[in-house]
Design a protein around this motif. Structure first.
Motif, PDB file in Angstrom:
ATOM      1  N   SER A 388       0.829  -1.209   0.000  1.00 45.24           N
ATOM      2  CA  SER A 388       0.000   0.000   0.000  1.00 45.24           C
ATOM      3  C   SER A 388       0.863   1.259   0.000  1.00 45.24           C
ATOM      4  CB  SER A 388      -0.936  -0.012   1.206  1.00 45.24           C
ATOM      5  OG  SER A 388      -0.193  -0.084   2.416  1.00 45.24           O
ATOM      6  N   GLU A 389       1.972   1.259   0.739  1.00 48.07           N
ATOM      7  CA  GLU A 389       2.829   2.435   0.783  1.00 48.07           C
ATOM      8  C   GLU A 389       3.560   2.634  -0.545  1.00 48.07           C
ATOM      9  OE1 GLU A 389       5.381   2.253   4.150  1.00 48.07           O
ATOM     10  OE2 GLU A 389       3.757   2.159   5.612  1.00 48.07           O
ATOM     11  N   GLY A 390       3.980   1.536  -1.170  1.00 51.98           N
ATOM     12  CA  GLY A 390       4.604   1.653  -2.488  1.00 51.98           C
ATOM     13  C   GLY A 390       3.632   2.148  -3.538  1.00 51.98           C
ATOM     14  N   ALA A 391       2.393   1.661  -3.495  1.00 45.68           N
ATOM     15  CA  ALA A 391       1.373   2.130  -4.446  1.00 45.68           C
ATOM     16  C   ALA A 391       1.037   3.598  -4.211  1.00 45.68           C
ATOM     17  CB  ALA A 391       0.118   1.275  -4.317  1.00 45.68           C
ATOM     18  N   ALA A 392       1.096   4.047  -2.949  1.00 44.55           N
ATOM     19  CA  ALA A 392       0.814   5.449  -2.653  1.00 44.55           C
ATOM     20  C   ALA A 392       1.878   6.363  -3.263  1.00 44.55           C
ATOM     21  CB  ALA A 392       0.736   5.658  -1.139  1.00 44.55           C
ATOM     22  N   VAL A 393       3.144   6.006  -3.124  1.00 41.70           N
ATOM     23  CA  VAL A 393       4.217   6.820  -3.709  1.00 41.70           C
ATOM     24  C   VAL A 393       4.141   6.779  -5.238  1.00 41.70           C
ATOM     25  CG1 VAL A 393       6.718   7.096  -3.894  1.00 41.70           C
ATOM     26  CG2 VAL A 393       5.694   6.460  -1.706  1.00 41.70           C
ATOM     27  N   ALA A 394       3.839   5.610  -5.804  1.00 45.14           N
ATOM     28  CA  ALA A 394       3.714   5.503  -7.259  1.00 45.14           C
ATOM     29  C   ALA A 394       2.574   6.371  -7.766  1.00 45.14           C
ATOM     30  CB  ALA A 394       3.493   4.045  -7.653  1.00 45.14           C
ATOM     31  N   GLY A 395       1.450   6.400  -7.046  1.00 40.97           N
ATOM     32  CA  GLY A 395       0.330   7.241  -7.464  1.00 40.97           C
ATOM     33  C   GLY A 395       0.671   8.722  -7.413  1.00 40.97           C
ATOM     34  N   LEU A 396       1.418   9.127  -6.382  1.00 42.79           N
ATOM     35  CA  LEU A 396       1.821  10.534  -6.296  1.00 42.79           C
ATOM     36  C   LEU A 396       2.722  10.920  -7.464  1.00 42.79           C
ATOM     37  CD1 LEU A 396       2.882  12.380  -3.080  1.00 42.79           C
ATOM     38  CD2 LEU A 396       4.209  12.668  -5.155  1.00 42.79           C
ATOM     39  N   LEU A 397       3.701  10.083  -7.796  1.00 43.29           N
ATOM     40  CA  LEU A 397       4.609  10.385  -8.908  1.00 43.29           C
ATOM     41  C   LEU A 397       3.863  10.413 -10.237  1.00 43.29           C
ATOM     42  CD1 LEU A 397       7.677   8.188  -7.884  1.00 43.29           C
ATOM     43  CD2 LEU A 397       7.514  10.670  -7.778  1.00 43.29           C
ATOM     44  N   ALA A 398       2.907   9.493 -10.409  1.00 45.40           N
ATOM     45  CA  ALA A 398       2.140   9.463 -11.655  1.00 45.40           C
ATOM     46  C   ALA A 398       1.301  10.727 -11.817  1.00 45.40           C
ATOM     47  CB  ALA A 398       1.252   8.215 -11.693  1.00 45.40           C
ATOM     48  N   ASP A 399       0.642  11.172 -10.750  1.00 52.79           N
ATOM     49  CA  ASP A 399      -0.161  12.395 -10.829  1.00 52.79           C
ATOM     50  C   ASP A 399       0.717  13.621 -11.038  1.00 52.79           C
ATOM     51  OD1 ASP A 399      -2.510  10.951 -10.423  1.00 52.79           O
ATOM     52  OD2 ASP A 399      -2.353  11.099  -8.243  1.00 52.79           O
ATOM     53  N   TRP A 400       1.878  13.640 -10.398  1.00 51.99           N
ATOM     54  CA  TRP A 400       2.799  14.769 -10.545  1.00 51.99           C
ATOM     55  C   TRP A 400       3.334  14.854 -11.982  1.00 51.99           C
ATOM     56  CZ3 TRP A 400       7.366  15.734  -6.602  1.00 51.99           C
ATOM     57  CH2 TRP A 400       7.760  17.068  -6.696  1.00 51.99           C
ATOM     58  N   THR A 401       3.469  13.711 -12.638  1.00 47.99           N
ATOM     59  CA  THR A 401       4.029  13.693 -13.989  1.00 47.99           C
ATOM     60  C   THR A 401       2.976  13.970 -15.050  1.00 47.99           C
ATOM     61  OG1 THR A 401       5.669  12.070 -13.260  1.00 47.99           O
ATOM     62  CG2 THR A 401       5.344  12.310 -15.633  1.00 47.99           C
ATOM     63  N   THR A 402       1.832  13.303 -14.955  1.00 43.49           N
ATOM     64  CA  THR A 402       0.823  13.382 -16.017  1.00 43.49           C
ATOM     65  C   THR A 402      -0.333  14.311 -15.685  1.00 43.49           C
ATOM     66  OG1 THR A 402      -0.329  11.435 -15.119  1.00 43.49           O
ATOM     67  CG2 THR A 402       1.388  11.047 -16.755  1.00 43.49           C
ATOM     68  N   GLY A 403      -0.505  14.690 -14.415  1.00 41.65           N
ATOM     69  CA  GLY A 403      -1.599  15.562 -14.033  1.00 41.65           C
ATOM     70  C   GLY A 403      -2.840  14.784 -13.629  1.00 41.65           C
ATOM     71  N   SER A 404      -3.765  15.469 -12.947  1.00 38.05           N
ATOM     72  CA  SER A 404      -4.998  14.841 -12.491  1.00 38.05           C
ATOM     73  C   SER A 404      -6.035  15.928 -12.224  1.00 38.05           C
ATOM     74  CB  SER A 404      -4.760  14.008 -11.227  1.00 38.05           C
ATOM     75  OG  SER A 404      -5.969  13.475 -10.737  1.00 38.05           O
ATOM     76  N   ASP A 405      -7.324  15.551 -12.375  1.00 40.36           N
ATOM     77  CA  ASP A 405      -8.407  16.495 -12.104  1.00 40.36           C
ATOM     78  C   ASP A 405      -8.951  16.360 -10.684  1.00 40.36           C
ATOM     79  OD1 ASP A 405      -9.450  14.003 -12.422  1.00 40.36           O
ATOM     80  OD2 ASP A 405     -11.129  14.607 -13.698  1.00 40.36           O
ATOM     81  N   GLU A 406      -8.336  15.527  -9.866  1.00 41.56           N
ATOM     82  CA  GLU A 406      -8.769  15.318  -8.491  1.00 41.56           C
ATOM     83  C   GLU A 406      -7.935  16.162  -7.535  1.00 41.56           C
ATOM     84  OE1 GLU A 406      -9.305  11.562  -5.332  1.00 41.56           O
ATOM     85  OE2 GLU A 406      -8.791  11.224  -7.431  1.00 41.56           O
ATOM     86  N   ILE A 407      -8.542  16.542  -6.428  1.00 46.55           N
ATOM     87  CA  ILE A 407      -7.817  17.293  -5.401  1.00 46.55           C
ATOM     88  C   ILE A 407      -7.076  16.306  -4.503  1.00 46.55           C
ATOM     89  CG2 ILE A 407      -8.019  18.894  -3.466  1.00 46.55           C
ATOM     90  CD1 ILE A 407     -10.521  20.014  -4.724  1.00 46.55           C
ATOM     91  N   TYR A 408      -5.769  16.514  -4.344  1.00 44.01           N
ATOM     92  CA  TYR A 408      -4.941  15.657  -3.514  1.00 44.01           C
ATOM     93  C   TYR A 408      -4.271  16.492  -2.427  1.00 44.01           C
ATOM     94  CZ  TYR A 408      -5.375  11.792  -6.849  1.00 44.01           C
ATOM     95  OH  TYR A 408      -5.861  10.779  -7.649  1.00 44.01           O
ATOM     96  N   SER A 409      -3.533  15.808  -1.576  1.00 48.55           N
ATOM     97  CA  SER A 409      -2.763  16.461  -0.518  1.00 48.55           C
ATOM     98  C   SER A 409      -1.273  16.299  -0.817  1.00 48.55           C
ATOM     99  CB  SER A 409      -3.085  15.866   0.850  1.00 48.55           C
ATOM    100  OG  SER A 409      -4.473  15.830   1.072  1.00 48.55           O
ATOM    101  N   LEU A 410      -0.492  17.279  -0.386  1.00 47.60           N
ATOM    102  CA  LEU A 410       0.953  17.233  -0.615  1.00 47.60           C
ATOM    103  C   LEU A 410       1.632  18.041   0.475  1.00 47.60           C
ATOM    104  CD1 LEU A 410       2.909  16.039  -2.737  1.00 47.60           C
ATOM    105  CD2 LEU A 410       2.969  18.286  -3.809  1.00 47.60           C
ATOM    106  N   GLY A 411       2.734  17.504   1.015  1.00 44.41           N
ATOM    107  CA  GLY A 411       3.499  18.202   2.031  1.00 44.41           C
ATOM    108  C   GLY A 411       4.406  19.250   1.403  1.00 44.41           C
ATOM    109  N   VAL A 412       4.013  20.495   1.481  1.00 42.45           N
ATOM    110  CA  VAL A 412       4.745  21.606   0.868  1.00 42.45           C
ATOM    111  C   VAL A 412       5.013  22.668   1.931  1.00 42.45           C
ATOM    112  CG1 VAL A 412       3.777  21.190  -1.416  1.00 42.45           C
ATOM    113  CG2 VAL A 412       2.591  22.713   0.163  1.00 42.45           C
TER     114      VAL A 412
END
Length: 556
Positions: A388-412
């Motif tokens: 689950s943790e590996g899939a979470a990081v993979a999903g973040l990288l995929a959205d950061w690269t290709t974009g998404s129309d969903e609202i997510y959270s990010l530590g900034v």
């Protein structure tokens, strides 16, 4: 069947003359096979040295000719240079070349032009084939094993993107890292162009476009180490990590941090240390907390967890974050494909508060279940979580690269959004694509939410200075030695029952003896006359008699 290899420098006229002679032999002798190799002038000397060293030959001039006993690539037998091949063609096949010098030089010039065109085309092809270098620090972490599988399959950066993986870790984990690299290579992912294991950070992060920093056991607090010393050691470690990475990684590199604790603090240390890499490209991943919240909501509403969207986490990005250090905004959550009174197409969604009628659950009751979810899953599996943790990081990288129309959270780095200043804080973002994101700072929140966000920031500060110790406490272990199973347990139960029965018998006998002694000592009163049944007047008198009030304290 004769198989010859003719290799020479591109500008060598003798190679051009041998090339024409070999073509004539091929046209006239069906069994004569030849393979020609044109080597650029700059690479000729080094190529010749390597080839002669590998085969044990001695040859210094262009061209060089050898005969192979089997198909190309087998053991070769050196024939010689220009003169040796001319003599061989004359003696064995009665062929000789009558090419004059002018024609030989013209062919040489043509070869130079052709080689330049071929090199230009190859350079264009290499430019079009972009290779993305991904560095994973502490790749011996369990989440890496599942993360690399998604990367090489093209699920993270796209199926048309070629990826080079570099797995970094300490030298004592070299065997484990090598095993992960071998297993990844055996997956035969179409996106993988190369994978290597590095124990030095500079070699691993050189030219990296993406860097994922996983958690490590060395980050834990020592037995004789105070909380302040522990925090200072982490600060020094991540400062050094950021300094080395900033020098060798790409200027546009994306850095993602994940871990059990202090992820916000580590991210802020790296942002303040790096000079070339922009602070907005160094982020913390709260995606695992998002997905656990989605799972809790989906279980409550009996839908798929992928149908729960726009789950926003404010505050702590650590995977072991306590409910006091983060806040999940339930009014922003949208639910798709809910089987209710109002249904619609796939794009139709409804707000979570409109569907879930349990106000206690929405007002924070789900946080307890979400916090205990990891511990429960880990105890059931008997090992640390990784999928689950590996899939979470993979999903973040995929959205950061290709974009998404969903609202997510990010530590900034928060700069005043929602009342939070000068600290790394999980905030709502929108991934635009091409490595860009935008912080959403205009969400409508209740006034009570702002106070909860400040409380989450205070919890992060208190944890950092050591006022609040947060440890993952597993369930109390069962002492197996104190338990008896099988026939021995039944025997023990029977013995206990026998002992209880014997005690009861002894007690009954003692009571009987006491009763007999009491009867012997007291006088038996004379039998009273049988009372007449009460009349209606007597019942009426009883009803009129006042009832004595008994207080509650007396009853108790």
């Amino acid at each position: 069947m004769a198989r010859f290899v003719i290799a020479g420098s591109v500008s060598c006229p003798y190679y051009s003359k041998l090339e024409i002679l070999a073509d004539s032999l091929t046209r006239n002798l069906p069994s004569f096979k030849v393979y020609k190799m044109s080597i650029p002038d700059d690479d000729w000397s080094s190529w010749l040295d390597i080839t002669c060293k590998q085969n044990g030959w001695k040859h210094r001039k262009s061209p060089i000719i050898w005969r192979e006993l089997v198909e190309r690539g087998g053991k070769g037998k050196l024939l010689g240079g220009f003169n040796e091949f001319m003599e061989y063609a004359k003696c064995y096949y009665n062929f000789e070349s009558d090419m004059n010098t002018d024609l030989m030089l013209k062919i040489r010039d043509e070869n130079v032009i052709t080689a330049a065109c071929n090199e230009k085309k190859a350079a264009e092809i290499r430019e079009n084939i972009s290779v993305t270098t991904v560095c994973i620090v502490n790749a011996h972490h369990p989440l890496c094993y599942h993360l690399v599988d998604k990367i090489v399959k093209g699920e993270v950066f796209g199926r048309n993107k070629n990826v080079e993986l570099r797995l970094h870790g300490p030298s004592d984990k070299l065997g484990l890292l090598t095993g992960v690299a071998m297993d990844t290579f055996d997956c035969a992912g179409r996106a993988l162009t190369g994978i290597s294991v590095e124990t030095g950070l500079r070699q691993a992060a050189a030219g990296a476009a993406y860097v994922i920093i996983c958690d490590d056991l060395s980050y834990k607090q020592g037995d004789e180490e105070s909380h302040t010393e522990w925090i200072e050691r982490q600060q020094l470690f991540f400062t050094k990590l950021a300094t080395e990475m900033d020098e060798v990684a790409l200027e546009t590199a994306k850095v993602v941090l994940t871990g059990k604790r202090f992820v916000n603090f580590r991210t802020q240390v790296m942002q303040q240390t790096m000079k070339r890499i922009k602070p907005q490209n160094v982020v913390a991943s709260p995606r695992i907390t998002e997905r656990r919240s989605k799972a809790v909501f989906a279980k409550k509403l009996d839908v798929n967890s992928a149908d729960v969207r726009n789950v926003v986490v404010f505050g702590d990005c650590s995977s072991n974050a306590t409910p006091a250090s983060y806040y999940v905004s339930t009014p922003l959550v949208r639910v798709h494909n809910y089987d209710g009174s109002i249904v619609g197409p796939a794009w139709f969604s409804r707000p979570l508060p409109e569907i879930a009628a349990d106000l206690q659950f929405l007002n924070g009751g789900f946080l307890t279940e979400q916090f205990e979810r990891k511990i429960t899953t880990q105890n059931l599996l008997g090992r640390p979580l990784g999928m689950s943790e590996g899939a979470a990081v993979a999903g973040l990288l995929a959205d950061w690269t290709t974009g998404s129309d969903e609202i997510y959270s990010l530590g900034v780095l928060a700069t005043g959004q929602y009342g939070i200043n000068e600290c790394v804080f999980s905030l709502p973002v929108e991934f635009i694509g091409n490595g860009e994101y935008k912080i959403i700072d205009d969400l409508e929140l209740d006034m009570g939410v702002y106070s909860q966000l400040l409380m989450a920031k205070d919890a992060l500060d208190n944890e950092l200075i050591g006022e609040q110790e947060v440890e993952e406490v597993p369930p109390a272990p069962v002492d197996v030695e104190d338990q008896i199973f099988g026939d021995e347990a039944e025997k023990k139960d029977d013995d206990e029952d026998d002992e209880d029965g014997a005690d009861d018998d002894n007690k009954d006998e003692d009571d009987a003896v006491d009763a007999e002694e009491g009867k012997e000592g007291e006088e038996v009163p004379p039998q009273a006359d049988q009372a007449e049944p009460p009349t209606d007047e007597d019942n009426l008198k009883d009803l009129k008699t006042p009832v004595e009030e008994v207080s509650v304290e007396a009853i108790r």
